[in-house]
Design a protein around this motif. Structure first.
Motif, short mmCIF file in Angstrom:
data_model
loop_
_atom_site.label_atom_id
_atom_site.label_comp_id
_atom_site.label_asym_id
_atom_site.label_seq_id
_atom_site.Cartn_x
_atom_site.Cartn_y
_atom_site.Cartn_z
N GLU A 139 0.94 -1.29 -0.11
CA GLU A 139 0.00 0.10 0.18
C GLU A 139 0.79 1.22 0.17
OE1 GLU A 139 -2.03 3.24 1.46
OE2 GLU A 139 -0.53 2.27 2.53
N THR A 140 0.55 2.15 -0.67
CA THR A 140 1.55 3.37 -1.24
C THR A 140 1.99 4.14 0.24
OG1 THR A 140 -0.26 4.99 -1.68
CG2 THR A 140 0.86 3.53 -3.48
N THR A 141 0.78 4.39 0.97
CA THR A 141 1.26 5.24 2.35
C THR A 141 1.77 4.51 3.33
OG1 THR A 141 -0.99 5.10 3.06
CG2 THR A 141 -0.56 6.76 1.42
N PRO A 146 3.80 -1.17 -4.34
CA PRO A 146 2.77 -0.36 -4.27
C PRO A 146 1.66 0.05 -5.35
CG PRO A 146 4.72 0.76 -3.54
CD PRO A 146 5.13 -0.52 -4.65
N SER A 189 -3.85 2.67 -2.40
CA SER A 189 -3.61 3.91 -1.36
C SER A 189 -5.03 3.60 -0.63
CB SER A 189 -3.26 4.96 -2.12
OG SER A 189 -3.11 5.98 -1.19
N SER A 242 -2.92 4.73 9.16
CA SER A 242 -2.68 6.22 9.12
C SER A 242 -2.76 6.91 10.52
CB SER A 242 -3.78 6.80 8.16
OG SER A 242 -3.92 6.11 6.92
#
Length: 136
Positions: free
Chosen positions: A47-49, A75, A78, A84
């Motif tokens: 996942e990009t974040t 990745p 997102s 997060s």
């Protein structure tokens, strides 16, 4: 999402109450959020974040165990989710999820969609990574 409801209530509460409710977790070293990790023939893309070094190390362990086709360190998606909230307080965190799971958030997301083999791959990977001291 339910209209009028705030998302990520659980992870928000966790981050706000770490000191008071979970004293041994006052300063977590990392976080791994598991979501939709038991589907049949599943491929878990990065996942990009998510925290890149943590992702890379967990995915490398999976590859060493022979699960490279299931854990793809590319990745491709997102999300703003539970990881997060941890990232917001400077805790390295990742999401491990099959975001392309076709039954996501539908009434077809039932137990018969689960795969013991996929769950074993995820569990074995995380167990091995933790037993190595959770390096990243």
């Amino acid at each position: 999402d339910v209209e009028g409801w705030e998302g990520m209530l659980g992870s928000t509460h966790l981050v706000q109450r770490l000191d008071a409710d979970i004293p041994r977790c006052r300063a977590p070293r990392f976080g791994i959020y598991l979501d939709m990790v038991g589907g049949q023939n599943q491929r878990l893309f990065a996942e990009t974040t998510s925290f890149p070094l943590l992702t890379r190390n967990v995915w490398n362990v999976a590859a060493e165990l022979g699960y490279g086709s299931a854990f793809v360190n590319e990745p491709t998606w997102s999300a703003t989710d539970a990881h997060s909230r941890l990232r917001e307080i400077d805790v390295p965190a990742i999401t491990m999820s099959d975001y392309s799971y076709p039954h996501r958030a539908t009434m077809q997301d039932t137990f018969d969609q689960l795969s013991a083999e996929t769950l074993a791959k995820v569990g074995s990977t995380l167990k091995e990574w933790l037993e190595r001291g959770a390096p990243f």
